[in-house]
Write an enzyme that holds these catalytic residues in place. Structure first.
Site, PDB file in Angstrom:
ATOM      1  N   ARG A  63       0.792  -1.257   0.000  1.00 61.31           N
ATOM      2  CA  ARG A  63       0.000   0.000   0.000  1.00 61.31           C
ATOM      3  C   ARG A  63       0.808   1.284   0.000  1.00 61.31           C
ATOM      4  O   ARG A  63       0.274   2.341   0.362  1.00 61.31           O
ATOM      5  CB  ARG A  63      -0.970   0.021   1.190  1.00 61.31           C
ATOM      6  N   ASN A  93      -0.281  -1.799  -7.802  1.00 54.07           N
ATOM      7  CA  ASN A  93      -1.569  -1.071  -7.806  1.00 54.07           C
ATOM      8  C   ASN A  93      -1.633  -0.074  -6.649  1.00 54.07           C
ATOM      9  O   ASN A  93      -2.466  -0.159  -5.768  1.00 54.07           O
ATOM     10  CB  ASN A  93      -2.759  -2.048  -7.766  1.00 54.07           C
ATOM     11  N   ASP A 307      -0.773 -12.908  -1.711  1.00 51.40           N
ATOM     12  CA  ASP A 307      -1.676 -11.831  -2.145  1.00 51.40           C
ATOM     13  C   ASP A 307      -2.118 -11.008  -0.920  1.00 51.40           C
ATOM     14  O   ASP A 307      -3.291 -10.622  -0.809  1.00 51.40           O
ATOM     15  CB  ASP A 307      -2.884 -12.390  -2.905  1.00 51.40           C
TER      16      ASP A 307
HETATM   17  O1  DOR Z   1      -8.506  -9.230  -3.487  1.00 50.63           O
HETATM   18  C1  DOR Z   1      -7.692  -8.546  -4.057  1.00 50.63           C
HETATM   19  N1  DOR Z   1      -7.121  -7.488  -3.467  1.00 50.63           N
HETATM   20  N2  DOR Z   1      -7.353  -8.833  -5.315  1.00 50.63           N
HETATM   21  C2  DOR Z   1      -6.592  -8.020  -6.064  1.00 50.63           C
HETATM   22  O2  DOR Z   1      -6.385  -8.291  -7.205  1.00 50.63           O
HETATM   23  C3  DOR Z   1      -6.079  -6.760  -5.513  1.00 50.63           C
HETATM   24  C4  DOR Z   1      -6.018  -6.824  -4.051  1.00 50.63           C
HETATM   25  C5  DOR Z   1      -5.839  -5.474  -3.411  1.00 50.63           C
HETATM   26  O3  DOR Z   1      -4.891  -4.777  -3.810  1.00 50.63           O
HETATM   27  O4  DOR Z   1      -6.614  -5.110  -2.539  1.00 50.63           O
HETATM   28 ZN    ZN Z   2      -2.729  -9.207  -5.624  1.00 48.92          ZN
HETATM   29 ZN    ZN Z   3      -4.647 -10.215  -8.218  1.00 52.82          ZN
END
Ligand code: DOR
Ligand code: ZN
Ligand code: ZN
Length: 425
Positions: A63, A93, A307
């Site tokens: 983040r 992201n 993840d």
């Molecule tokens: O559940 C998810 N959270 N899938 C993703 O692809 C992104 C991730 C997030 O960055 O919160």
């Molecule tokens: Zn991810």
């Molecule tokens: Zn993902």
């Protein structure tokens, strides 16, 4: 001065052997029999604990920059260390997205100040950064979101995807994809809203098996044409595993990962946890979970990565449609895997391959992932007998909750070493 980890068990093949491991200048300097005399150095008694290469979590969302209310790099890297993870590879992201050399460098400026673990970055592919993809240096992969999730990275145009895969092929860089089909997903969302579906138990019907399988099939077709290295992130379905198994049988440069939450939870977890079990891809059926374990046993699955996608409790407590997707995981992966070893679901050796050796090999971390002379001294000392209970409110991650709260897991993380130095929290 050198450090000696005395009286630890080190794995050779499937066997654990008592050794003393000498660390010097951040590297593994020697692996000696017990009792062999060594010059004066700092001695740490490992009390017959098992010494493993540090876990490498190749898929985290820490983040930074832009969503530090969910996690920052201090809390994220503390969570990693607490979980026996010595290296993380972070996703792009962010806000702004990590899609340019400039954004990458700015991110690195912040991270290098705060991190207590090793790290690398995935680099985002967007609809308009082909030039950046052609020249960016020092990254683990190009990350492509084929379906929308947290953040605004999304590529649905087939031509664009082909261009990205081609740059990756030419530069010998892995393309890591979030494989969910955007069009199918949008159709499902529309009909779900018509039907008045409004809680997390519908998430697996919206983010369905077909949604994942379609995107994986498309990514694999394109990979076949272009010939680049393709890594499918967080596979959650039987269909996905089968498609990947078939592609690998053809000898193609395809790899995949699964997450602990897809291995240890199924869609029924949403009944109790609601949005705290909402993530993308969704949790699936018990039959899918079984297929992922078969994939682990037969080598279809190359890595386990978490993840780790923290969101605040307040965000998760919103109504289903507003609550963001994602669950934390970096702190609990090794505990869950040790518990699975104790239950004989897989061997400890396989855990090390999946969570350390293989991610190091895939993403070019050549000095990591093995306990061998000359390798980086990133190590975790574990106790396979001691139980650990996961507790909300007692975690290092800033969000301070876990979908595995109150799980009593057999295994504990005792000590963690990053580049030869013990990291204490
Ligand atoms: O559940 C998810 N959270 N899938 C993703 O692809 C992104 C991730 C997030 O960055 O919160
Ligand atoms: Zn991810
Ligand atoms: Zn993902």
């Amino acid at each position: 001065m050198k450090t000696v980890l005395d009286n630890c068990l080190v794995m050779f093949g499937r066997k654990l052997m008592p050794k003393q491991v000498v660390l010097d200048k951040g590297k593994i300097d020697a692996i000696l029999e017990l009792g062999v005399k060594i010059p004066p150095c700092k001695i740490i008694d490992c009390k017959q604990g098992i010494l493993l290469p540090g876990m490498i979590d190749a898929h985290v969302h820490f983040r930074v920059p832009g969503a530090e209310q969910k996690e920052d790099w201090i809390t994220g890297s503390r969570a990693a260390i607490a979980g026996g993870v010595t290296t993380v590879i972070d996703m792009p992201n962010n806000n702004p997205s990590c899609t340019s050399q400039e954004a990458l460098e700015k991110k690195d400026e912040i991270v290098k100040k705060d991190s207590i673990c090793n790290y690398a970055f995935h680099f985002g592919a967007s609809n308009d950064n082909l030039e950046e993809l052609g020249k960016v240096e020092g990254i683990a992969s190009f990350k492509v979101f084929m379906g929308s999730s947290t953040g605004n990275l999304l590529i649905t145009d087939k031509q664009k995807l082909e261009e990205i895969f081609t740059v990756a092929k030419n530069r010998n860089i892995v393309v890591a994809v979030h494989a969910e089909d955007e069009e199918m997903l949008n159709d499902n969302v529309a009909s779900a809203k018509d039907l008045g579906w409004n809680n997390a138990s519908y998430h697996s019907k919206i983010r369905s098996n077909e949604v994942e399988a379609k995107a994986i099939a498309d990514a694999l077709d394109l990979q076949k044409m272009v010939g680049n290295k393709l890594h499918i992130c967080h596979v959650s379905t039987k269909e996905g595993i089968e498609l990947i198994r078939a592609a690998k049988k053809e000898g193609r440069a395809v790899s995949c990962e699964v997450t602990p939450h897809h291995l240890f939870l199924d869609e029924t977890a949403t009944h109790k946890l609601g949005n705290f079990a909402k993530m993308n891809p969704s949790l699936k059926s018990n039959a899918d979970v079984k297929a992922l374990w078969v994939g682990i046993a037969d080598g279809t699955v190359d890595l386990i990565a978490t993840d780790h996608a923290p969101h605040t409790r307040a965000e998760k407590e919103k109504p289903y449609w507003e609550a963001p997707s994602g669950v934390p995981g970096v702190e609990t992966m090794l505990l869950l895997m040790m518990d699975a070893v104790n239950k004989e679901h897989l061997s400890l050796q396989r855990v090390v391959e999946l969570c350390s050796t293989n991610p190091a090999a895939l993403y070019g971390l050549g000095r990591k992932g093995k306990i061998k002379v000359g390798m980086d001294a990133d190590l975790v000392l574990v106790n396979l007998e001691k139980k650990t209970t996961v507790k909300n409110g007692k975690l290092q991650t800033k969000c301070n909750w876990s979908p595995f709260a109150l799980w009593e897991l057999k295994g504990s993380v005792e000590k963690v070493f990053v580049m030869g130095k013990e990291v204490r929290l």
